[in-house]
Design a protein around this motif. Sequence first.
Motif, PDB file in Angstrom:
ATOM      1  N   ALA A 255       0.820  -1.216   0.000  1.00  0.00           N
ATOM      2  CA  ALA A 255       0.000   0.000   0.000  1.00  0.00           C
ATOM      3  C   ALA A 255       0.851   1.261   0.000  1.00  0.00           C
ATOM      4  O   ALA A 255       0.338   2.355  -0.274  1.00  0.00           O
ATOM      5  CB  ALA A 255      -0.934   0.002   1.208  1.00  0.00           C
ATOM      6  N   GLY A 256       2.123   1.130   0.271  1.00  0.00           N
ATOM      7  CA  GLY A 256       3.021   2.272   0.214  1.00  0.00           C
ATOM      8  C   GLY A 256       3.569   2.541  -1.175  1.00  0.00           C
ATOM      9  O   GLY A 256       4.261   3.550  -1.391  1.00  0.00           O
ATOM     10  N   ARG A 257       3.266   1.666  -2.115  1.00  0.00           N
ATOM     11  CA  ARG A 257       3.688   1.859  -3.508  1.00  0.00           C
ATOM     12  C   ARG A 257       2.687   1.138  -4.414  1.00  0.00           C
ATOM     13  O   ARG A 257       2.957   0.076  -4.950  1.00  0.00           O
ATOM     14  CB  ARG A 257       5.099   1.343  -3.741  1.00  0.00           C
ATOM     15  CG  ARG A 257       5.653   1.675  -5.136  1.00  0.00           C
ATOM     16  CD  ARG A 257       7.053   1.117  -5.339  1.00  0.00           C
ATOM     17  NE  ARG A 257       8.036   1.846  -4.531  1.00  0.00           N
ATOM     18  CZ  ARG A 257       9.004   1.260  -3.824  1.00  0.00           C
ATOM     19  NH1 ARG A 257       9.102  -0.059  -3.804  1.00  0.00           N
ATOM     20  NH2 ARG A 257       9.867   1.988  -3.137  1.00  0.00           N
ATOM     21  N   VAL A 258       1.521   1.746  -4.565  1.00  0.00           N
ATOM     22  CA  VAL A 258       0.455   1.144  -5.359  1.00  0.00           C
ATOM     23  C   VAL A 258       0.830   1.191  -6.838  1.00  0.00           C
ATOM     24  O   VAL A 258       1.171   2.259  -7.365  1.00  0.00           O
ATOM     25  CB  VAL A 258      -0.878   1.886  -5.132  1.00  0.00           C
ATOM     26  CG1 VAL A 258      -1.989   1.262  -5.971  1.00  0.00           C
ATOM     27  CG2 VAL A 258      -1.254   1.865  -3.653  1.00  0.00           C
ATOM     28  N   PRO A 259       0.777   0.058  -7.535  1.00  0.00           N
ATOM     29  CA  PRO A 259       1.205   0.027  -8.946  1.00  0.00           C
ATOM     30  C   PRO A 259       0.130   0.556  -9.893  1.00  0.00           C
ATOM     31  O   PRO A 259      -0.335  -0.139 -10.786  1.00  0.00           O
ATOM     32  CB  PRO A 259       1.485  -1.463  -9.182  1.00  0.00           C
ATOM     33  CG  PRO A 259       0.558  -2.165  -8.250  1.00  0.00           C
ATOM     34  CD  PRO A 259       0.457  -1.295  -7.025  1.00  0.00           C
ATOM     35  N   LEU A 260      -0.255   1.832  -9.683  1.00  0.00           N
ATOM     36  CA  LEU A 260      -1.245   2.482 -10.538  1.00  0.00           C
ATOM     37  C   LEU A 260      -0.734   3.861 -10.921  1.00  0.00           C
ATOM     38  O   LEU A 260       0.013   4.496 -10.159  1.00  0.00           O
ATOM     39  CB  LEU A 260      -2.589   2.623  -9.798  1.00  0.00           C
ATOM     40  CG  LEU A 260      -3.350   1.341  -9.484  1.00  0.00           C
ATOM     41  CD1 LEU A 260      -4.601   1.669  -8.668  1.00  0.00           C
ATOM     42  CD2 LEU A 260      -3.741   0.600 -10.748  1.00  0.00           C
ATOM     43  N   HIS A 288       3.869   5.274   8.448  1.00  0.00           N
ATOM     44  CA  HIS A 288       2.418   5.150   8.241  1.00  0.00           C
ATOM     45  C   HIS A 288       1.881   6.205   7.282  1.00  0.00           C
ATOM     46  O   HIS A 288       0.950   5.939   6.510  1.00  0.00           O
ATOM     47  CB  HIS A 288       1.695   5.267   9.586  1.00  0.00           C
ATOM     48  CG  HIS A 288       1.849   4.063  10.453  1.00  0.00           C
ATOM     49  ND1 HIS A 288       1.203   3.930  11.662  1.00  0.00           N
ATOM     50  CD2 HIS A 288       2.559   2.927  10.288  1.00  0.00           C
ATOM     51  CE1 HIS A 288       1.526   2.776  12.216  1.00  0.00           C
ATOM     52  NE2 HIS A 288       2.342   2.151  11.405  1.00  0.00           N
ATOM     53  N   ASP A 289       2.440   7.407   7.341  1.00  0.00           N
ATOM     54  CA  ASP A 289       1.919   8.492   6.513  1.00  0.00           C
ATOM     55  C   ASP A 289       2.161   8.270   5.027  1.00  0.00           C
ATOM     56  O   ASP A 289       1.570   8.957   4.185  1.00  0.00           O
ATOM     57  CB  ASP A 289       2.553   9.820   6.930  1.00  0.00           C
ATOM     58  CG  ASP A 289       2.052  10.285   8.294  1.00  0.00           C
ATOM     59  OD1 ASP A 289       1.070   9.695   8.782  1.00  0.00           O
ATOM     60  OD2 ASP A 289       2.658  11.208   8.861  1.00  0.00           O
ATOM     61  N   ARG A 290       3.005   7.316   4.710  1.00  0.00           N
ATOM     62  CA  ARG A 290       3.265   7.026   3.301  1.00  0.00           C
ATOM     63  C   ARG A 290       1.970   6.606   2.591  1.00  0.00           C
ATOM     64  O   ARG A 290       1.783   6.885   1.390  1.00  0.00           O
ATOM     65  CB  ARG A 290       4.314   5.926   3.173  1.00  0.00           C
ATOM     66  CG  ARG A 290       4.742   5.670   1.741  1.00  0.00           C
ATOM     67  CD  ARG A 290       5.819   4.635   1.632  1.00  0.00           C
ATOM     68  NE  ARG A 290       6.196   4.438   0.252  1.00  0.00           N
ATOM     69  CZ  ARG A 290       7.393   4.695  -0.262  1.00  0.00           C
ATOM     70  NH1 ARG A 290       8.359   5.170   0.509  1.00  0.00           N
ATOM     71  NH2 ARG A 290       7.650   4.490  -1.542  1.00  0.00           N
ATOM     72  N   LEU A 291       1.065   5.938   3.298  1.00  0.00           N
ATOM     73  CA  LEU A 291      -0.211   5.541   2.694  1.00  0.00           C
ATOM     74  C   LEU A 291      -0.947   6.756   2.151  1.00  0.00           C
ATOM     75  O   LEU A 291      -1.431   6.753   1.018  1.00  0.00           O
ATOM     76  CB  LEU A 291      -1.078   4.809   3.710  1.00  0.00           C
ATOM     77  CG  LEU A 291      -2.515   4.524   3.255  1.00  0.00           C
ATOM     78  CD1 LEU A 291      -2.538   3.517   2.113  1.00  0.00           C
ATOM     79  CD2 LEU A 291      -3.373   4.033   4.411  1.00  0.00           C
ATOM     80  N   TRP A 292      -1.036   7.827   2.966  1.00  0.00           N
ATOM     81  CA  TRP A 292      -1.825   8.990   2.565  1.00  0.00           C
ATOM     82  C   TRP A 292      -1.158   9.723   1.394  1.00  0.00           C
ATOM     83  O   TRP A 292      -1.858  10.237   0.507  1.00  0.00           O
ATOM     84  CB  TRP A 292      -2.023   9.913   3.757  1.00  0.00           C
ATOM     85  CG  TRP A 292      -2.619   9.170   4.913  1.00  0.00           C
ATOM     86  CD1 TRP A 292      -2.022   8.865   6.099  1.00  0.00           C
ATOM     87  CD2 TRP A 292      -3.917   8.556   4.946  1.00  0.00           C
ATOM     88  NE1 TRP A 292      -2.870   8.106   6.882  1.00  0.00           N
ATOM     89  CE2 TRP A 292      -4.038   7.910   6.205  1.00  0.00           C
ATOM     90  CE3 TRP A 292      -4.985   8.496   4.067  1.00  0.00           C
ATOM     91  CZ2 TRP A 292      -5.169   7.213   6.588  1.00  0.00           C
ATOM     92  CZ3 TRP A 292      -6.132   7.804   4.435  1.00  0.00           C
ATOM     93  CH2 TRP A 292      -6.212   7.173   5.681  1.00  0.00           C
ATOM     94  N   ARG A 293       0.160   9.752   1.382  1.00  0.00           N
ATOM     95  CA  ARG A 293       0.839  10.360   0.240  1.00  0.00           C
ATOM     96  C   ARG A 293       0.565   9.571  -1.042  1.00  0.00           C
ATOM     97  O   ARG A 293       0.367  10.150  -2.121  1.00  0.00           O
ATOM     98  CB  ARG A 293       2.350  10.439   0.500  1.00  0.00           C
ATOM     99  CG  ARG A 293       2.724  11.359   1.663  1.00  0.00           C
ATOM    100  CD  ARG A 293       4.208  11.680   1.674  1.00  0.00           C
ATOM    101  NE  ARG A 293       5.055  10.504   1.865  1.00  0.00           N
ATOM    102  CZ  ARG A 293       5.420  10.028   3.047  1.00  0.00           C
ATOM    103  NH1 ARG A 293       4.996  10.605   4.171  1.00  0.00           N
ATOM    104  NH2 ARG A 293       6.234   8.981   3.147  1.00  0.00           N
ATOM    105  N   GLU A 294       0.542   8.270  -0.913  1.00  0.00           N
ATOM    106  CA  GLU A 294       0.290   7.418  -2.080  1.00  0.00           C
ATOM    107  C   GLU A 294      -1.154   7.546  -2.556  1.00  0.00           C
ATOM    108  O   GLU A 294      -1.433   7.564  -3.767  1.00  0.00           O
ATOM    109  CB  GLU A 294       0.629   5.963  -1.730  1.00  0.00           C
ATOM    110  CG  GLU A 294       0.628   5.009  -2.902  1.00  0.00           C
ATOM    111  CD  GLU A 294       1.725   5.271  -3.915  1.00  0.00           C
ATOM    112  OE1 GLU A 294       1.871   4.478  -4.844  1.00  0.00           O
ATOM    113  OE2 GLU A 294       2.445   6.305  -3.806  1.00  0.00           O
TER     114      GLU A 294
END
Length: 348
Positions: A255-260, A288-294
């Motif tokens: 989830a920290g690097r979604v392939p989209l 954890h905040d990496r999710l929101w950036r992604e």
Amino acid sequence: MHTLLVARTVRGLEPLVAEEIGGAVRHRHREVWFRRTVPDAGVLGLRTADDVLLAAAVAGRIGHTKAALTRLRAAAREVDAAAVVALKAAFGGSPEVKGVDVSASFLGRRTFTRYDIEDAVGAELAGRLGVPYHSRRHGPPPPCTLSWRVSVEGDEAVIGLRIADRPLHRRPYKIATVPGTLHPPVAAAMARLAGLERARSVLDPCCGAGTTLIEARASAPSPRYLGADLSPEAVRVAAGNTADADRIGWLVADAGRVPLPAGSVDVVLVNPPWERQVAAGGLLSADHDRLWRELRRVLTPQGRVVALLPDAVEPPGFAVDRAIRLSLMGRHPAIAVLSPPARRGSGR
């Protein structure tokens, strides 16, 4: 004929359940009371409700002492149980009667237990129907019994009969699960809040057993759905739970690097693994905040996120447009509808 029904729900979802029903007579703790003028099997399709019952009796003057059991016993004795069972069949339930079981709950301190209520009411109902009573005091009831429920709030009690053979929240598609799986009516509520009618693409980057996207697809079949999870086992389970579904796909991804591509997702539905039943893994374990950036990256300019959060604090890069506080398994998370702050200030 005006039949009174009771929808049971997760605490906090009562307004959304009433909205799905199309109106309510009243709300109580974890209950929405409503009426139907004709039998309607459609009530078994309610997705935000945990269960739906036929209200067989409403009794007042239910005190806090054991004298209340006499009042409840008398109320059960007045129930035309055979007529309620026939009405159950008219609403789409099974007319089979092999026995009776009762589940009870109450708010506040009482000098009796839930089992005392269940036994007082259950013995009377079973006697009216001429079938055995199976007390939950001694363990779960056998299959194929009529399941009644008694709930007491203040000095008022309602005795109801479940229409379906099992609670509505026990979805037949959920043939397998994983730790941290989401309660289906909560997932359905998230989908309802997302406003999926005009969405083309919907993502769940922490999909687990797939519950959130399965519920979303049930309410809006047109978008394309994609679920991703760091766990190959979770993705396998989600794929198994949707073996017959189209327009929904699954992949193993962090989830920290979604392939989209950037700007490719209209709606994100997510239950992040913030060290509760499931620990954050992969790139999120360190940040954890990496999710929101992604999520900001993959969202379209007018995109939105609906997330189940431990609290209603605004995640970085998002503003909370709406939050619904729940009481769920001893915790008090919030369903939050999120949008980028810049969009909120654009006049929309």
